[in-house]
Scaffold this active site. Sequence first.
Site, PDB file in Angstrom:
ATOM      1  N   ASP A  13       0.821  -1.219   0.000  1.00  0.00           N
ATOM      2  CA  ASP A  13       0.000   0.000   0.000  1.00  0.00           C
ATOM      3  C   ASP A  13       0.854   1.268   0.000  1.00  0.00           C
ATOM      4  O   ASP A  13       0.455   2.290   0.555  1.00  0.00           O
ATOM      5  CB  ASP A  13      -0.966   0.013   1.205  1.00  0.00           C
ATOM      6  CG  ASP A  13      -1.790  -1.248   1.269  1.00  0.00           C
ATOM      7  OD1 ASP A  13      -2.246  -1.697   0.206  1.00  0.00           O
ATOM      8  OD2 ASP A  13      -1.975  -1.785   2.371  1.00  0.00           O
ATOM      9  N   LYS A  16       2.095   1.999  -5.126  1.00  0.00           N
ATOM     10  CA  LYS A  16       2.825   1.506  -6.308  1.00  0.00           C
ATOM     11  C   LYS A  16       1.998   1.586  -7.585  1.00  0.00           C
ATOM     12  O   LYS A  16       2.552   1.790  -8.662  1.00  0.00           O
ATOM     13  CB  LYS A  16       3.279   0.054  -6.079  1.00  0.00           C
ATOM     14  CG  LYS A  16       4.327  -0.078  -4.992  1.00  0.00           C
ATOM     15  CD  LYS A  16       4.775  -1.512  -4.810  1.00  0.00           C
ATOM     16  CE  LYS A  16       3.679  -2.436  -4.354  1.00  0.00           C
ATOM     17  NZ  LYS A  16       3.104  -2.130  -3.031  1.00  0.00           N
ATOM     18  N   GLY A  40      -3.915  -4.681  -4.487  1.00  0.00           N
ATOM     19  CA  GLY A  40      -4.883  -3.702  -4.958  1.00  0.00           C
ATOM     20  C   GLY A  40      -4.118  -2.452  -5.337  1.00  0.00           C
ATOM     21  O   GLY A  40      -3.632  -1.735  -4.475  1.00  0.00           O
ATOM     22  N   HIS A  41      -3.959  -2.226  -6.632  1.00  0.00           N
ATOM     23  CA  HIS A  41      -3.203  -1.073  -7.094  1.00  0.00           C
ATOM     24  C   HIS A  41      -4.160  -0.061  -7.719  1.00  0.00           C
ATOM     25  O   HIS A  41      -4.721  -0.290  -8.783  1.00  0.00           O
ATOM     26  CB  HIS A  41      -2.122  -1.511  -8.088  1.00  0.00           C
ATOM     27  CG  HIS A  41      -1.009  -2.278  -7.434  1.00  0.00           C
ATOM     28  ND1 HIS A  41      -0.010  -2.906  -8.127  1.00  0.00           N
ATOM     29  CD2 HIS A  41      -0.746  -2.506  -6.127  1.00  0.00           C
ATOM     30  CE1 HIS A  41       0.818  -3.488  -7.266  1.00  0.00           C
ATOM     31  NE2 HIS A  41       0.387  -3.254  -6.058  1.00  0.00           N
ATOM     32  N   GLN A 222       2.479  -5.960  -2.980  1.00  0.00           N
ATOM     33  CA  GLN A 222       2.803  -6.015  -1.542  1.00  0.00           C
ATOM     34  C   GLN A 222       4.096  -5.227  -1.265  1.00  0.00           C
ATOM     35  O   GLN A 222       4.391  -4.309  -2.011  1.00  0.00           O
ATOM     36  CB  GLN A 222       2.900  -7.462  -1.027  1.00  0.00           C
ATOM     37  CG  GLN A 222       1.556  -8.186  -0.976  1.00  0.00           C
ATOM     38  CD  GLN A 222       1.155  -8.802  -2.294  1.00  0.00           C
ATOM     39  OE1 GLN A 222       1.947  -9.448  -2.963  1.00  0.00           O
ATOM     40  NE2 GLN A 222      -0.088  -8.611  -2.699  1.00  0.00           N
TER      41      GLN A 222
END
Length: 414
Positions: A13, A16, A40-41, A222
């Site tokens: 988080d 990225k 989750g990007h 991650q």
Amino acid sequence: MPYTAIVGLQWGDEGKGKVIDYLAEDYDVVVRFQGGANAGHSVYVGDKFFAFHLIPSGMLREDVVGVIGPGVVIDPDAFLKELRELEKMVGSLRGRLFVDPRTHVVMPYHKQEDALFETASDKPIGTTRRGIGPTNRDRYGRLGIRIGDTLRPVYLKEYMRRPYDFNRKIVEAYGGSMPSFEELYGFLLEFGERIAPYVVDTVILLEDMERKGARILLEGAQGTYLDINFGTYPYVTSSHPISGGATIGAGISPWKIDRVVGVFKAYTTRVGEGPFPTEDNGEVGKRLRDIGGEYGATTGRPRRCGWLDIPLVVYASMINGVTDLFITKMDVLDELGIYRAAVEYEIRGKRAGYPPAYSADWYDLKPVYEDFPSGESLIEEVEQRTGVPVRFVSVGKERKAVIERKTGGKYGKA
Ligand code: IMP
């Protein structure tokens, strides 16, 4: 050399998704090399927003090619849903998105086991329950099912028996009910038909593109402290989010990666359980969560928040061989108006500039904080302690809200 790796230096988080979308302007290909739909990007471009989970971020740019390498684990439902949603925004991805046949499939029973084990445990990891741990356990236990298997029905039916029997025992031991063999076989065949147009040997694809002069971004998901070896074990994910993970996860020689962009947030967050030395359970943590919108892009869980932890960034820069630092969410710290960071730890009476390699010591350390007069001086402290230049500062969600420090301005050295 054509390859640049982008990695997270904290617990994920770090922003990225935005960084990859921003840097993708200068690249032709973006490759995911580990993780799965636990990632989750988030990418914001104008009035467009997309939360990437499995498909490489950067694919909002219509000329970027996306590759999912063998190190990833693919959840069929999550993949097909994301594909549908992204294709609605940018048109067909055939010929622009490629998946390696060696990529492992997250089976429905892997997700069941993840949830059953977390629920039954008195010390859960706080996983995303996306089946990541059980799928990678089966990868290493030589019981995994790979994308390529779903395209070979006769082989698949024979091969599936061992993984099925093993996993049925686990699911049932934890009180779950295992879907029938035929149901799972049908599920895989249907998925195979849907994914077939995207499946190619990505090693050959990347080699060909490289020869034509393509520039390639390796997208880490991650972060370093969730790495299975270098993270806060056992509160980690089951993959290698570090730059070295890109070589084994995508089949790329280490000497081809000559740039590693390390991404870190101006403060620290963590989702799930595990040690977090600079966590603030009081007003500051709450304000950071509110201003920074710190809720999981995958699970919606509120993130734990606290001050920037410079020893983490220093050590992660070493593990990853970071050549450029990219700090994100500086605008959040600007709004908070306090520029505080841990510069060292006190571990059993001694000062240390690095996080401990012993799990027990994470619970036995005290951060040593320092206040800085401005964001710029905090950034300079990070540069001095890591020996790596902070080249980019993100000051907002939008693609354009990035300051390249060499160009001057508030966070710039003209
Ligand atoms: P898993 O990856 O779902 O097995 O979860 C293991 C740990 O990694 C948990 O603490 C999760 O919250 C954390 N985690 C997994 N993926 C991400 C991510 O993309 N961002 C932040 N934390 C993550």
